[in-house]
Design a protein around this motif. Structure first.
Motif, PDB file in Angstrom:
ATOM      1  N   THR A  50       0.826  -1.199   0.000  1.00 41.69           N
ATOM      2  CA  THR A  50       0.000   0.000   0.000  1.00 41.69           C
ATOM      3  C   THR A  50       0.864   1.254   0.000  1.00 41.69           C
ATOM      4  O   THR A  50       0.599   2.201  -0.742  1.00 41.69           O
ATOM      5  CB  THR A  50      -0.929  -0.009   1.222  1.00 41.69           C
ATOM      6  N   LEU A  51       1.921   1.231   0.789  1.00 42.13           N
ATOM      7  CA  LEU A  51       2.799   2.393   0.838  1.00 42.13           C
ATOM      8  C   LEU A  51       3.454   2.626  -0.517  1.00 42.13           C
ATOM      9  O   LEU A  51       3.581   3.759  -0.973  1.00 42.13           O
ATOM     10  CB  LEU A  51       3.855   2.212   1.928  1.00 42.13           C
ATOM     11  N   HIS A  52       3.860   1.540  -1.155  1.00 42.68           N
ATOM     12  CA  HIS A  52       4.426   1.679  -2.495  1.00 42.68           C
ATOM     13  C   HIS A  52       3.461   2.373  -3.427  1.00 42.68           C
ATOM     14  O   HIS A  52       3.812   3.311  -4.131  1.00 42.68           O
ATOM     15  CB  HIS A  52       4.713   0.295  -3.080  1.00 42.68           C
ATOM     16  N   ARG A  53       2.259   1.872  -3.402  1.00 41.41           N
ATOM     17  CA  ARG A  53       1.280   2.399  -4.330  1.00 41.41           C
ATOM     18  C   ARG A  53       1.022   3.874  -4.059  1.00 41.41           C
ATOM     19  O   ARG A  53       1.017   4.701  -4.966  1.00 41.41           O
ATOM     20  CB  ARG A  53      -0.013   1.600  -4.225  1.00 41.41           C
ATOM     21  N   LEU A  54       0.850   4.196  -2.791  1.00 40.02           N
ATOM     22  CA  LEU A  54       0.558   5.581  -2.445  1.00 40.02           C
ATOM     23  C   LEU A  54       1.716   6.496  -2.817  1.00 40.02           C
ATOM     24  O   LEU A  54       1.519   7.618  -3.273  1.00 40.02           O
ATOM     25  CB  LEU A  54       0.249   5.692  -0.951  1.00 40.02           C
ATOM     26  N   ALA A  55       2.921   5.986  -2.642  1.00 36.32           N
ATOM     27  CA  ALA A  55       4.082   6.804  -2.990  1.00 36.32           C
ATOM     28  C   ALA A  55       4.133   7.012  -4.498  1.00 36.32           C
ATOM     29  O   ALA A  55       4.404   8.105  -4.979  1.00 36.32           O
ATOM     30  CB  ALA A  55       5.361   6.146  -2.497  1.00 36.32           C
ATOM     31  N   ARG A  56       3.849   5.945  -5.224  1.00 34.94           N
ATOM     32  CA  ARG A  56       3.871   6.056  -6.683  1.00 34.94           C
ATOM     33  C   ARG A  56       2.817   7.037  -7.173  1.00 34.94           C
ATOM     34  O   ARG A  56       3.014   7.769  -8.137  1.00 34.94           O
ATOM     35  CB  ARG A  56       3.653   4.677  -7.297  1.00 34.94           C
ATOM     36  N   ILE A  60       2.027  10.143  -0.843  1.00 37.93           N
ATOM     37  CA  ILE A  60       2.925  10.253   0.293  1.00 37.93           C
ATOM     38  C   ILE A  60       4.360  10.467  -0.172  1.00 37.93           C
ATOM     39  O   ILE A  60       4.732  10.103  -1.278  1.00 37.93           O
ATOM     40  CB  ILE A  60       2.864   9.000   1.202  1.00 37.93           C
ATOM     41  N   ASP A  61       5.134  11.056   0.718  1.00 38.09           N
ATOM     42  CA  ASP A  61       6.558  11.273   0.492  1.00 38.09           C
ATOM     43  C   ASP A  61       7.350  10.127   1.060  1.00 38.09           C
ATOM     44  O   ASP A  61       6.949   9.536   2.060  1.00 38.09           O
ATOM     45  CB  ASP A  61       7.011  12.511   1.267  1.00 38.09           C
ATOM     46  N   THR A  62       8.468   9.829   0.468  1.00 38.30           N
ATOM     47  CA  THR A  62       9.379   8.889   1.108  1.00 38.30           C
ATOM     48  C   THR A  62      10.759   9.513   1.204  1.00 38.30           C
ATOM     49  O   THR A  62      11.182  10.237   0.320  1.00 38.30           O
ATOM     50  CB  THR A  62       9.509   7.565   0.336  1.00 38.30           C
ATOM     51  N   ILE A  63      11.416   9.228   2.292  1.00 34.45           N
ATOM     52  CA  ILE A  63      12.813   9.614   2.417  1.00 34.45           C
ATOM     53  C   ILE A  63      13.558   8.415   2.972  1.00 34.45           C
ATOM     54  O   ILE A  63      12.949   7.411   3.344  1.00 34.45           O
ATOM     55  CB  ILE A  63      13.027  10.803   3.375  1.00 34.45           C
ATOM     56  N   HIS A  64      14.866   8.523   3.027  1.00 29.68           N
ATOM     57  CA  HIS A  64      15.668   7.455   3.601  1.00 29.68           C
ATOM     58  C   HIS A  64      16.251   7.922   4.913  1.00 29.68           C
ATOM     59  O   HIS A  64      16.791   9.024   4.996  1.00 29.68           O
ATOM     60  CB  HIS A  64      16.812   7.062   2.675  1.00 29.68           C
ATOM     61  N   ALA A  65      16.151   7.060   5.922  1.00 33.06           N
ATOM     62  CA  ALA A  65      16.832   7.353   7.174  1.00 33.06           C
ATOM     63  C   ALA A  65      18.330   7.169   6.944  1.00 33.06           C
ATOM     64  O   ALA A  65      18.756   6.680   5.903  1.00 33.06           O
ATOM     65  CB  ALA A  65      16.347   6.416   8.266  1.00 33.06           C
ATOM     66  N   ASP A  67      20.225   5.031   8.040  1.00 39.81           N
ATOM     67  CA  ASP A  67      20.606   3.639   7.825  1.00 39.81           C
ATOM     68  C   ASP A  67      19.949   3.044   6.583  1.00 39.81           C
ATOM     69  O   ASP A  67      20.034   1.851   6.352  1.00 39.81           O
ATOM     70  CB  ASP A  67      20.265   2.794   9.054  1.00 39.81           C
ATOM     71  N   GLY A  68      19.287   3.871   5.801  1.00 37.68           N
ATOM     72  CA  GLY A  68      18.732   3.385   4.563  1.00 37.68           C
ATOM     73  C   GLY A  68      17.288   2.925   4.672  1.00 37.68           C
ATOM     74  O   GLY A  68      16.658   2.618   3.669  1.00 37.68           O
ATOM     75  N   GLU A  69      16.784   2.882   5.866  1.00 37.21           N
ATOM     76  CA  GLU A  69      15.384   2.490   6.038  1.00 37.21           C
ATOM     77  C   GLU A  69      14.477   3.511   5.355  1.00 37.21           C
ATOM     78  O   GLU A  69      14.744   4.697   5.392  1.00 37.21           O
ATOM     79  CB  GLU A  69      15.066   2.426   7.539  1.00 37.21           C
ATOM     80  N   ARG A  70      13.428   3.026   4.732  1.00 38.12           N
ATOM     81  CA  ARG A  70      12.502   3.940   4.086  1.00 38.12           C
ATOM     82  C   ARG A  70      11.510   4.493   5.089  1.00 38.12           C
ATOM     83  O   ARG A  70      10.942   3.765   5.879  1.00 38.12           O
ATOM     84  CB  ARG A  70      11.712   3.219   3.000  1.00 38.12           C
ATOM     85  N   LEU A  71      11.287   5.786   5.006  1.00 40.91           N
ATOM     86  CA  LEU A  71      10.330   6.418   5.890  1.00 40.91           C
ATOM     87  C   LEU A  71       9.280   7.123   5.046  1.00 40.91           C
ATOM     88  O   LEU A  71       9.576   7.663   3.980  1.00 40.91           O
ATOM     89  CB  LEU A  71      11.046   7.416   6.798  1.00 40.91           C
ATOM     90  N   TYR A  72       8.044   7.115   5.564  1.00 37.62           N
ATOM     91  CA  TYR A  72       6.939   7.647   4.795  1.00 37.62           C
ATOM     92  C   TYR A  72       6.220   8.742   5.553  1.00 37.62           C
ATOM     93  O   TYR A  72       6.181   8.745   6.772  1.00 37.62           O
ATOM     94  CB  TYR A  72       5.934   6.528   4.494  1.00 37.62           C
ATOM     95  N   ARG A  73       5.623   9.633   4.797  1.00 36.34           N
ATOM     96  CA  ARG A  73       4.880  10.710   5.404  1.00 36.34           C
ATOM     97  C   ARG A  73       3.866  11.248   4.417  1.00 36.34           C
ATOM     98  O   ARG A  73       4.125  11.322   3.232  1.00 36.34           O
ATOM     99  CB  ARG A  73       5.838  11.822   5.797  1.00 36.34           C
TER     100      ARG A  73
ATOM    101  N   GLU B 141      10.089   5.714 -11.481  1.00 37.59           N
ATOM    102  CA  GLU B 141      11.533   5.874 -11.573  1.00 37.59           C
ATOM    103  C   GLU B 141      12.033   7.213 -11.081  1.00 37.59           C
ATOM    104  O   GLU B 141      13.214   7.417 -10.908  1.00 37.59           O
ATOM    105  CB  GLU B 141      11.994   5.685 -13.026  1.00 37.59           C
ATOM    106  N   ARG B 142      11.127   8.146 -10.886  1.00 40.93           N
ATOM    107  CA  ARG B 142      11.607   9.457 -10.492  1.00 40.93           C
ATOM    108  C   ARG B 142      12.113   9.454  -9.062  1.00 40.93           C
ATOM    109  O   ARG B 142      11.770   8.584  -8.278  1.00 40.93           O
ATOM    110  CB  ARG B 142      10.481  10.480 -10.600  1.00 40.93           C
ATOM    111  N   GLY B 143      12.914  10.431  -8.763  1.00 45.56           N
ATOM    112  CA  GLY B 143      13.362  10.552  -7.388  1.00 45.56           C
ATOM    113  C   GLY B 143      12.133  10.587  -6.498  1.00 45.56           C
ATOM    114  O   GLY B 143      11.191  11.314  -6.766  1.00 45.56           O
ATOM    115  N   ALA B 144      12.164   9.796  -5.449  1.00 48.97           N
ATOM    116  CA  ALA B 144      10.947   9.611  -4.663  1.00 48.97           C
ATOM    117  C   ALA B 144      10.487  10.908  -4.016  1.00 48.97           C
ATOM    118  O   ALA B 144       9.297  11.149  -3.873  1.00 48.97           O
ATOM    119  CB  ALA B 144      11.165   8.563  -3.595  1.00 48.97           C
ATOM    120  N   ASP B 145      11.436  11.736  -3.642  1.00 47.71           N
ATOM    121  CA  ASP B 145      11.010  12.935  -2.953  1.00 47.71           C
ATOM    122  C   ASP B 145      11.366  14.199  -3.728  1.00 47.71           C
ATOM    123  O   ASP B 145      11.798  15.175  -3.158  1.00 47.71           O
ATOM    124  CB  ASP B 145      11.569  12.973  -1.540  1.00 47.71           C
ATOM    125  N   ALA B 146      11.172  14.124  -4.997  1.00 46.29           N
ATOM    126  CA  ALA B 146      11.315  15.346  -5.773  1.00 46.29           C
ATOM    127  C   ALA B 146      10.068  16.167  -5.533  1.00 46.29           C
ATOM    128  O   ALA B 146       8.971  15.743  -5.819  1.00 46.29           O
ATOM    129  CB  ALA B 146      11.445  15.016  -7.260  1.00 46.29           C
TER     130      ALA B 146
END
Lengths: 148, 148
Positions: A50-56, A60-65, A67-73, B141-146
């Motif tokens: 679901t998070l993938h879909r919403l991000a696509r 929602i926004d995603t960033i990387h912590a 340590d590389g963990e994906r974070l969503y908002r 494929e775009r940068g996730a947080d552009a």
DNA sequence: AGATTATTGATAATCGTTTTCATTTTCGCA
DNA sequence: TGCGAAAATGAAAACGATTATCAATAATCT
């Protein structure tokens, strides 16, 4: 995958009133806690999907912590940037592009790149943490690519 | 760990003439290839440790790939930002802070945050790719947080 | 209802990274 | 030069987030 999940709304609302970025696993356990006990919460797999879909879809926004963990908002509707407190992890949203647009235009003009986008991750020490933590953190803890 | 490794220099030089960010594993196999056959290359663990140390000492930059993998690159001495081509992955370095400093100062003033740093990851389509790829990439494929 | 297709959950597989620990190397110093 | 402590190293195991797999379930269409 045509792009729906009966959990879309629930995931979004779990993210709704959050000022921090959350990991998928945090969101998952939050969904589990949120129910009285009647229905079963979605599985971790489903939350990931679901998070993938919403991000696509740009919901929602995603960033990387660090340590590389994906974070969503949850995305705000207007363009914005994030200001992260390096001590407590609080994230504030910075209204909009400020005077960054001209910078991008200039970069585009000079580099020949097109369709320029940018992700500006600001970090600092928030007022609360600034009071309690006097000085001298381990440089390890700083944002790895703070360059300015 | 007092902060040395006999491989520091070697790792740095493996990164030396690179315009792309490299993963630890790329660097490791590069080191392996680079030797005639006499001495043994450092182990993967050691390369990881060396990269950590160099990053902590500010000798190299780290960023995260879309999938969270850590990528490393030799730092230039002056402050700079990176401009990533979303199609071919080429990275260009953008001279220095441009007119970003005033933006940071303003953000700091208005938010109350101190010790502001920022990591500006710009992305776009480089001139070469702009010619060959006409339009309409998968938004995945775009940068996730552009955001701009 | 029946058939077709998409979604879900549980679990296994992946894979980059970190730990662990025994061994080796380095370095200070008598 | 030789000894001993401290640091660095390599190999392999552990870790942990994410992804893939696949059978079971739910939704959709006619």
């Amino acid at each position: 995958m045509r792009g729906t999940s009966k959990y879309d709304r629930e995931v979004l609302s779990a993210l709704e009133c959050d000022e921090r970025f959350r990991s998928c696993q945090e969101i998952h356990s939050r969904l589990a806690e949120a129910r009285g006990g009647g229905s079963r919460p979605p599985s971790l797999s489903t939350v990931y999907r679901t998070l993938h879909r919403l991000a696509r879809q740009g919901e929602i926004d995603t960033i990387h912590a660090e340590d590389g963990e994906r974070l969503y908002r949850r995305c705000e509707t207007s363009p914005h940037h994030h200001l992260l407190c390096r001590v407590c992890g609080r994230v504030e949203e910075i209204p909009h592009a400020w005077e960054l647009r001209p910078v991008l235009d200039r970069v585009g003009y000079q580099s020949g790149f097109s369709e320029l986008g940018c992700s500006l991750q600001l970090s600092g020490v928030c007022p609360d943490c600034g009071r309690s933590v006097p000085t001298g953190e381990d440089p390890e803890e700083r944002g790895a690519d703070a360059v300015l």
